[in-house]
Design a protein around this motif. Sequence first.
Motif, PDB file in Angstrom:
ATOM      1  N   HIS A   1     -21.858  -3.551  20.748  1.00 58.81           N
ATOM      2  CA  HIS A   1     -22.605  -4.022  19.573  1.00 58.81           C
ATOM      3  C   HIS A   1     -23.959  -3.344  19.576  1.00 58.81           C
ATOM      4  N   THR A   2     -24.367  -2.812  18.426  1.00 56.04           N
ATOM      5  CA  THR A   2     -25.691  -2.204  18.331  1.00 56.04           C
ATOM      6  C   THR A   2     -26.458  -2.905  17.223  1.00 56.04           C
ATOM      7  N   ALA A   3     -27.691  -3.317  17.526  1.00 55.95           N
ATOM      8  CA  ALA A   3     -28.462  -4.135  16.599  1.00 55.95           C
ATOM      9  C   ALA A   3     -29.035  -3.327  15.447  1.00 55.95           C
ATOM     10  N   ASP A   4     -29.351  -2.060  15.708  1.00 58.94           N
ATOM     11  CA  ASP A   4     -29.992  -1.248  14.669  1.00 58.94           C
ATOM     12  C   ASP A   4     -29.703   0.236  14.905  1.00 58.94           C
ATOM     13  N   GLU A   5     -30.270   1.066  14.042  1.00 61.10           N
ATOM     14  CA  GLU A   5     -30.031   2.503  14.114  1.00 61.10           C
ATOM     15  C   GLU A   5     -30.379   3.070  15.495  1.00 61.10           C
ATOM     16  N   GLU A   6     -31.529   2.665  16.026  1.00 56.58           N
ATOM     17  CA  GLU A   6     -31.962   3.169  17.343  1.00 56.58           C
ATOM     18  C   GLU A   6     -30.939   2.821  18.424  1.00 56.58           C
ATOM     19  N   ALA A   7     -30.397   1.619  18.338  1.00 56.57           N
ATOM     20  CA  ALA A   7     -29.426   1.192  19.359  1.00 56.57           C
ATOM     21  C   ALA A   7     -28.133   1.999  19.250  1.00 56.57           C
ATOM     22  N   THR A   8     -27.758   2.357  18.036  1.00 60.13           N
ATOM     23  CA  THR A   8     -26.551   3.177  17.864  1.00 60.13           C
ATOM     24  C   THR A   8     -26.782   4.574  18.431  1.00 60.13           C
ATOM     25  N   ILE A   9     -27.973   5.122  18.206  1.00 64.48           N
ATOM     26  CA  ILE A   9     -28.296   6.440  18.775  1.00 64.48           C
ATOM     27  C   ILE A   9     -28.286   6.358  20.306  1.00 64.48           C
TER      28      ILE A   9
ATOM     29  N   LEU B   1     -15.496  14.287  14.791  1.00 60.27           N
ATOM     30  CA  LEU B   1     -14.932  14.422  13.450  1.00 60.27           C
ATOM     31  C   LEU B   1     -15.115  13.159  12.623  1.00 60.27           C
ATOM     32  N   GLU B   2     -15.650  13.339  11.414  1.00 61.69           N
ATOM     33  CA  GLU B   2     -15.721  12.231  10.455  1.00 61.69           C
ATOM     34  C   GLU B   2     -14.613  12.422   9.423  1.00 61.69           C
ATOM     35  N   TRP B   3     -13.949  11.347   9.057  1.00 62.55           N
ATOM     36  CA  TRP B   3     -12.888  11.322   8.038  1.00 62.55           C
ATOM     37  C   TRP B   3     -11.646  12.109   8.447  1.00 62.55           C
TER      38      TRP B   3
ATOM     39  N   GLY C   1     -15.069   4.991  10.050  1.00 65.08           N
ATOM     40  CA  GLY C   1     -15.818   3.904   9.428  1.00 65.08           C
ATOM     41  C   GLY C   1     -16.210   4.317   8.027  1.00 65.08           C
ATOM     42  N   ASP C   2     -16.535   3.335   7.190  1.00 65.66           N
ATOM     43  CA  ASP C   2     -16.866   3.620   5.796  1.00 65.66           C
ATOM     44  C   ASP C   2     -18.139   4.447   5.683  1.00 65.66           C
ATOM     45  N   LEU C   3     -18.413   4.909   4.481  1.00 63.83           N
ATOM     46  CA  LEU C   3     -19.670   5.597   4.197  1.00 63.83           C
ATOM     47  C   LEU C   3     -20.828   4.698   4.601  1.00 63.83           C
ATOM     48  N   GLY C   4     -21.759   5.248   5.353  1.00 63.61           N
ATOM     49  CA  GLY C   4     -22.923   4.473   5.767  1.00 63.61           C
ATOM     50  C   GLY C   4     -22.692   3.606   6.992  1.00 63.61           C
ATOM     51  N   ALA C   5     -21.507   3.689   7.571  1.00 61.97           N
ATOM     52  CA  ALA C   5     -21.222   2.868   8.757  1.00 61.97           C
ATOM     53  C   ALA C   5     -22.112   3.263   9.929  1.00 61.97           C
ATOM     54  N   GLY C   6     -22.351   4.575  10.070  1.00 65.71           N
ATOM     55  CA  GLY C   6     -23.190   5.036  11.180  1.00 65.71           C
ATOM     56  C   GLY C   6     -22.553   6.159  11.990  1.00 65.71           C
ATOM     57  N   LYS C   7     -21.578   6.847  11.414  1.00 63.50           N
ATOM     58  CA  LYS C   7     -20.881   7.920  12.135  1.00 63.50           C
ATOM     59  C   LYS C   7     -21.834   9.069  12.479  1.00 63.50           C
ATOM     60  N   THR C   8     -22.616   9.491  11.496  1.00 64.94           N
ATOM     61  CA  THR C   8     -23.558  10.587  11.736  1.00 64.94           C
ATOM     62  C   THR C   8     -24.694  10.121  12.651  1.00 64.94           C
ATOM     63  N   THR C   9     -25.086   8.872  12.505  1.00 64.02           N
ATOM     64  CA  THR C   9     -26.140   8.312  13.370  1.00 64.02           C
ATOM     65  C   THR C   9     -25.696   8.322  14.837  1.00 64.02           C
ATOM     66  N   LEU C  10     -24.467   7.891  15.088  1.00 61.84           N
ATOM     67  CA  LEU C  10     -23.947   7.913  16.452  1.00 61.84           C
ATOM     68  C   LEU C  10     -23.882   9.354  16.970  1.00 61.84           C
TER      69      LEU C  10
ATOM     70  N   ASP D   1     -25.417  -8.551   9.208  1.00 59.01           N
ATOM     71  CA  ASP D   1     -26.794  -8.098   9.412  1.00 59.01           C
ATOM     72  C   ASP D   1     -26.768  -6.575   9.586  1.00 59.01           C
ATOM     73  N   GLU D   2     -27.793  -6.002  10.176  1.00 57.06           N
ATOM     74  CA  GLU D   2     -27.850  -4.542  10.356  1.00 57.06           C
ATOM     75  C   GLU D   2     -26.949  -4.063  11.490  1.00 57.06           C
ATOM     76  N   SER D   3     -26.404  -4.989  12.251  1.00 61.24           N
ATOM     77  CA  SER D   3     -25.721  -4.585  13.473  1.00 61.24           C
ATOM     78  C   SER D   3     -24.367  -3.948  13.189  1.00 61.24           C
ATOM     79  N   ARG D   4     -23.865  -3.267  14.192  1.00 57.71           N
ATOM     80  CA  ARG D   4     -22.565  -2.612  14.081  1.00 57.71           C
ATOM     81  C   ARG D   4     -21.700  -3.025  15.271  1.00 57.71           C
ATOM     82  N   THR D   5     -20.403  -3.175  15.030  1.00 55.23           N
ATOM     83  CA  THR D   5     -19.437  -3.361  16.101  1.00 55.23           C
ATOM     84  C   THR D   5     -18.710  -2.033  16.273  1.00 55.23           C
TER      85      THR D   5
HETATM   86  N1  LIG Z   1     -26.888  -0.602  13.693  1.00 52.79           N
HETATM   87  C1  LIG Z   1     -26.904   0.532  12.963  1.00 52.79           C
HETATM   88  N2  LIG Z   1     -26.266   1.628  13.424  1.00 52.79           N
HETATM   89  C2  LIG Z   1     -26.221   2.764  12.698  1.00 52.79           C
HETATM   90  N3  LIG Z   1     -26.816   2.926  11.484  1.00 52.79           N
HETATM   91  C3  LIG Z   1     -27.489   1.874  10.992  1.00 52.79           C
HETATM   92  C4  LIG Z   1     -27.569   0.651  11.695  1.00 52.79           C
HETATM   93  N4  LIG Z   1     -28.293  -0.223  10.942  1.00 52.79           N
HETATM   94  C5  LIG Z   1     -28.637   0.449   9.840  1.00 52.79           C
HETATM   95  N5  LIG Z   1     -28.181   1.713   9.847  1.00 52.79           N
HETATM   96  C6  LIG Z   1     -28.341   2.698   8.762  1.00 52.79           C
HETATM   97  O1  LIG Z   1     -27.058   2.990   8.215  1.00 52.79           O
HETATM   98  C7  LIG Z   1     -27.000   4.344   7.809  1.00 52.79           C
HETATM   99  C8  LIG Z   1     -25.844   5.047   8.494  1.00 52.79           C
HETATM  100  O2  LIG Z   1     -25.716   6.329   7.918  1.00 52.79           O
HETATM  101  P1  LIG Z   1     -24.792   7.459   8.521  1.00 52.79           P
HETATM  102  O3  LIG Z   1     -24.907   7.490  10.004  1.00 52.79           O
HETATM  103  O4  LIG Z   1     -25.093   8.716   7.776  1.00 52.79           O
HETATM  104  O5  LIG Z   1     -23.331   6.895   8.118  1.00 52.79           O
HETATM  105  P2  LIG Z   1     -21.943   7.655   8.006  1.00 52.79           P
HETATM  106  O6  LIG Z   1     -22.053   8.983   8.700  1.00 52.79           O
HETATM  107  O7  LIG Z   1     -20.979   6.723   8.674  1.00 52.79           O
HETATM  108  O8  LIG Z   1     -21.660   7.775   6.535  1.00 52.79           O
HETATM  109  C9  LIG Z   1     -28.334   4.986   8.155  1.00 52.79           C
HETATM  110  O9  LIG Z   1     -29.145   4.968   7.005  1.00 52.79           O
HETATM  111  C10 LIG Z   1     -28.886   4.034   9.224  1.00 52.79           C
HETATM  112  O10 LIG Z   1     -30.294   4.001   9.245  1.00 52.79           O
END
Ligand SMILES: Nc1ncnc2c1ncn2[C@@H]1O[C@H](COP(=O)(O)OP(=O)(O)O)[C@@H](O)[C@H]1O
Length: 143
Positions: free
Chosen positions: A7-15, A106-108, A33-42, A130-134
Motif C-alpha cells: 500500500h502506498t499513501a501518496d505519489e512519493e511512497a509509490t516512487i 510495459l504499460e497496457w 492499471g487504469d489511466l492515472g493509476a500510477g504506472k509511470t509514477t512507479l 483516498d490518494e492511496s494505491r494498492t
Molecule cells: N499513491 C499514489 N501513487 C501514485 N500516483 C499517485 C498517488 N496518489 C496520487 N497520485 C497521482 O496520480 C497520477 C498517476 O499518474 P501516472 O503515474 O502517469 O499514471 P499512469 O501511468 O498509470 O497513467 C499522478 O498525477 C500522481 O501524482
Amino acid sequence: MSSRTFHTADEEATIALGRELSRELQGAVLLIGDLGAGKTTLTKGIVEGRGAATMHEVSSPTFTLVHQYGDKDPVFHIDLYRLDEEHEVETLGLDDLFAGKSLVLLEWAERFPALLPARRTEIRIEPNEDESRTITLTNIEPR
Ligand SMILES: Nc1ncnc2c1ncn2[C@@H]1O[C@H](COP(=O)(O)OP(=O)(O)O)[C@@H](O)[C@H]1O
Ligand SMILES: [Mg+2]
C-alpha cells in the motif's frame, strides 16, 4: 504463482516502492492499471533505483512508445496505449528486448497477451478512495 501486496499513501511512497522493487525486478514487467493509476509514477522509482536515470528524466512514452534509460544496464519503458493491432506492436521489436537481459517495463501490454513472454512479472495498481494505491506484484512462471 505467489503474490505480494503493498500500500502506498501518496505519489512519493509509490516512487519509493519502485526504488525498492527495482532490486528484484528482471525481464518483462507489466504495469497494469487504469489511466492515472500510477504506472509511470512507479516507473520513476524503478528507473532511479536501477541507477539508469533520475526520476525527473522519466516521462510517459505514450507518444514515443519506447523509452530507453541508461546504456550499460538499460531499462526500457514502453507504453502500448496508442496501439490497437498486434501487427503494430510487432514493429517495435519487443521479442528482441524480451530475449535480452534488460528490464522491460510495459504499460497496457496486457491488451496483447499473445505477444508476451510466459515468464513475466505483473504489477497491478489499484487506486483507493483516498490518494492511496494498492499494488500487487505477481511473478508468473511458464507452465
Ligand atoms: N499513491 C499514489 N501513487 C501514485 N500516483 C499517485 C498517488 N496518489 C496520487 N497520485 C497521482 O496520480 C497520477 C498517476 O499518474 P501516472 O503515474 O502517469 O499514471 P499512469 O501511468 O498509470 O497513467 C499522478 O498525477 C500522481 O501524482
Ligand atoms: Mg503512464
